[in-house]
Design a protein around this motif. Structure first.
Motif, PDB file in Angstrom:
ATOM      1  N   GLY A   1     187.617   3.618  19.380  1.00  0.00           N
ATOM      2  CA  GLY A   1     187.421   3.645  20.773  1.00  0.00           C
ATOM      3  C   GLY A   1     187.296   4.988  21.526  1.00  0.00           C
TER       4      GLY A   1
ATOM      5  N   THR B   1     190.640  -2.623  27.596  1.00  0.00           N
ATOM      6  CA  THR B   1     190.668  -1.315  28.445  1.00  0.00           C
ATOM      7  C   THR B   1     192.267  -1.338  28.958  1.00  0.00           C
TER       8      THR B   1
ATOM      9  N   GLN C   1     190.041   2.741  25.715  1.00  0.00           N
ATOM     10  CA  GLN C   1     188.915   1.694  25.542  1.00  0.00           C
ATOM     11  C   GLN C   1     188.901   1.535  23.939  1.00  0.00           C
TER      12      GLN C   1
ATOM     13  N   GLU D   1     192.324   6.441  30.841  1.00  0.00           N
ATOM     14  CA  GLU D   1     191.741   5.138  30.278  1.00  0.00           C
ATOM     15  C   GLU D   1     191.311   5.087  28.789  1.00  0.00           C
TER      16      GLU D   1
ATOM     17  N   THR E   1     185.361  -4.628  25.821  1.00  0.00           N
ATOM     18  CA  THR E   1     186.121  -3.957  25.315  1.00  0.00           C
ATOM     19  C   THR E   1     187.586  -4.158  25.816  1.00  0.00           C
TER      20      THR E   1
ATOM     21  N   GLN F   1     190.359  -7.008  29.610  1.00  0.00           N
ATOM     22  CA  GLN F   1     189.364  -7.147  28.417  1.00  0.00           C
ATOM     23  C   GLN F   1     188.079  -7.795  28.945  1.00  0.00           C
TER      24      GLN F   1
END
Length: 597
Positions: free
Chosen positions: A562, A516, A579, A577, A514, A511
């Protein structure tokens, strides 16, 4: 015929429109040229006139400031002489009895209006003071004490303190029968003048004979030379200086220097005390405001003239109102048809959203079906162990070994709890996600998803490395839909590592700005990154998948505010990934307030 009528009317009126257009252009250009010339000349003349008035006022203020400093210095200059001849002070120094001396100095300070009076003995020790906190201090190393003992007249001293300010004092030796008994010190409060002189449009400073600034409306300038102060307060660039000087659009000429990032007028005057000089920097702000006020009136007059010109020219276009009205009716009818099509399209889009939600639930249930086989195998093991523990407990009870039988029952209870946790997790995942969002700890979502995937992970004999932070990572989300995304990423990683000898999945949660979540596998990577999140795109064999998992996951993450991305790792394999925005403290406080209400 109806379609051709507007075109014919437009062709007939085109020469008139072009002529009116050129007339408007010529009138506007002439008015603008006249306005620019008038404003330019007015600006030069008004600036020169108002600047001269401002300079005269600055010179008058400089004379007043100089007189104020001289008056303050002369008012205190006679005080040391009078007190040095006071019999009470001489008697106190001779007898070393200072019981009422401080009280006498306090009364003198109030009557004279000075900031401080101190009586020092021949050793430099403060034996009486208008400030009792100074009693007992040793000032024998101070310059004014040493000079006063050596001199037969009143001496003046200005010394810079550690705080950056200056101390101004008069000192005179007290003697009895030509023998020095001590020194009388009188503080001169010139710093109070700074507060009275401080102004947003003017800077005032006083320099001594060595060019050092000893009094200034800005305390940061004390101890500097004039050149150092100007360099320290210079503007960042020539462009900024130009805008500060002109108010943004006109050059204001006649300035002396730049100070505090703007053009200012400098006025120098002599104080007539030990070579001191007073310098003031007056801002051109008042000049600019007065000039801008007149220019604003001129601009308003030209704007009215331009509006009148447009009004006269607009009357020529009234003959075209009929044509424009007919064209607007046609556009209105077209707009009605477009509105109907938009409403129909919105209806279709709403149905499509419902179908997408149903499809997402179906995809989740399909994933649940795949996990159920592994879960059933996972449940068979505790069931078999329970059967063994029950048989053993039966024999132990027959042999009256109750304590050992209770141990078997405890193990059976632990196995039942484990089976209940597995089925509860599956039941929670199977239900539909709602639209209500709540704070969710992303660590718990990852742990729950791993718990549901544990049987499949055991069957695949895959090595999973999980790195989670110690602190909670809160996001605003729907727990079920969030776990659906994570499980989809796990399943893709499992499928990608089926062809690898030593399959491995790395999970990293961090973190910053954001939250992640990074999921990396050591499979063969992704061939087509551009189409990866498109619906029905899949690299699996027929019957193994329809290519909706990543598309649905991307839509869920987007709905949560996100972003879901994918790339190929440098050492091989795929890297996904996710976010998500962090759940802030402000949102927590707002939620708590709403709950309390």
């Amino acid at each position: 015929m109806k379609l051709g009528a507007p075109s014919e009317a437009k062709s007939a009126s085109q020469p008139m429109t072009l002529k009116a257009l050129w007339t408007v252009r010529i009138v506007v250009i002439l008015l603008i040229a006249l306005a620019v010339a008038t404003i330019w000349v007015s600006n030069l003349w008004l600036t020169q006139s108002f600047t001269e008035t401002t300079r005269n006022r600055a010179e008058l203020r400089s004379a007043l400031y100089s007189n104020a400093i001289n008056g303050e210095l002369k008012r205190h200059q006679i005080v040391p002489l009078l007190l040095s001849r006071d019999p009470f002070m001489i008697t106190a120094l001779n007898s070393q009895d200072f019981t009422s001396t401080s009280q006498r100095l306090i009364s003198f300070a109030e009557e004279i209006g000075t900031s401080g009076l101190r009586l020092l003995d021949s050793e430099g020790r403060v034996v009486a003071s208008s400030d009792r906190n100074e009693l007992g201090q040793n000032l024998r190393s101070e310059r004014y004490f040493v000079d006063a003992l050596r001199a037969s007249d009143t001496i003046f001293s200005a010394e810079q303190l550690e705080s950056g300010g200056f101390s101004f004092v008069y000192a005179r030796r007290i003697e009895f029968e030509k023998e020095g008994l001590g020194v009388m010190v009188v503080d001169v409060d010139l710093q109070s003048l700074e507060g009275r002189w401080r102004s947003p449009t003017e800077a005032v400073l006083v320099t001594n004979s060595e060019g050092e600034i000893i009094i200034a409306t800005d305390p940061r300038w004390r101890g500097l030379t004039m050149e150092e102060a100007l360099v320290r307060t210079a503007p960042a660039s020539a462009i900024r200086r130009a805008f500060e000087a002109t108010g943004g659009y006109l050059e204001l000429s006649g300035h002396d220097t730049y100070f505090r990032g703007e053009a200012v007028m400098r006025t120098d005057s002599r104080i007539g005390f030990r070579g001191w000089r007073l310098t003031t920097f007056s801002s051109y702000a008042s000049v600019r405001e007065r000039v801008n006020g007149v220019l604003a009136i001129e601009i308003m007059i030209f704007a009215i003239l331009l509006a009148l010109a447009f009004y006269m020219l607009s009357r020529r276009a009234q003959s075209q109102v009929g044509i424009f009205r007919r064209e607007s009716e046609q556009l209105r009818a077209l707009n009605a048809r477009l509105s109907s099509e938009i409403a129909e399209r919105k209806k279709v889009q709403k149905n499509l959203e419902v179908a997408e939600q149903s499809l997402a639930q179906s995809q989740k249930l399909a994933a649940l079906g795949e996990m159920s086989a592994a879960v059933s195998h996972e449940l068979n093991q505790p069931l078999a162990a329970m059967r063994t523990y029950l048989a053993g407990a039966k024999l132990l009870l027959q042999r009256k070994r109750v304590d050992e039988a209770q141990s078997s029952f405890q193990r059976i209870d632990d196995l039942i709890s484990r089976m209940g946790a597995i089925t509860k997790q599956l039941k929670s995942y199977a239900r539909k996600g709602g639209e209500d969002l709540e704070p969710v700890d992303l660590r718990n979502a990852v742990s729950g998803s791993l718990s549901m995937m544990e049987p499949q992970l055991k069957q695949s004999q895959i090595q999973v490395t999980t790195t989670l932070p110690d602190e909670p990572v809160l996001v605003l989300a729907d727990r079920v839909r969030l776990e659906q995304v994570i499980i989809n990423l796990f399943r893709n990683a499992l499928d990608a590592t089926k062809v690898v000898a030593a399959p491995q999945i790395d999970i990293l949660l961090t973190q910053g700005e954001t939250a992640t979540l990074t999921l990396r596998d050591n499979g063969n990577g992704i061939e087509n990154l551009d189409d990866l999140f498109e619906p029905f795109y899949t690299t699996k064999l027929p019957g193994e998948g329809v290519g909706l998992g990543l598309a649905i996951s991307s839509g869920i993450v987007t709905d949560l505010g996100g972003n879901l991305t994918a790339r190929n790792g440098q050492a091989g394999g795929a890297v996904f990934e996710m976010q998500l925005p962090l759940y802030s403290q402000d949102e927590q406080s707002a939620a708590s307030s709403e709950a309390a209400e």
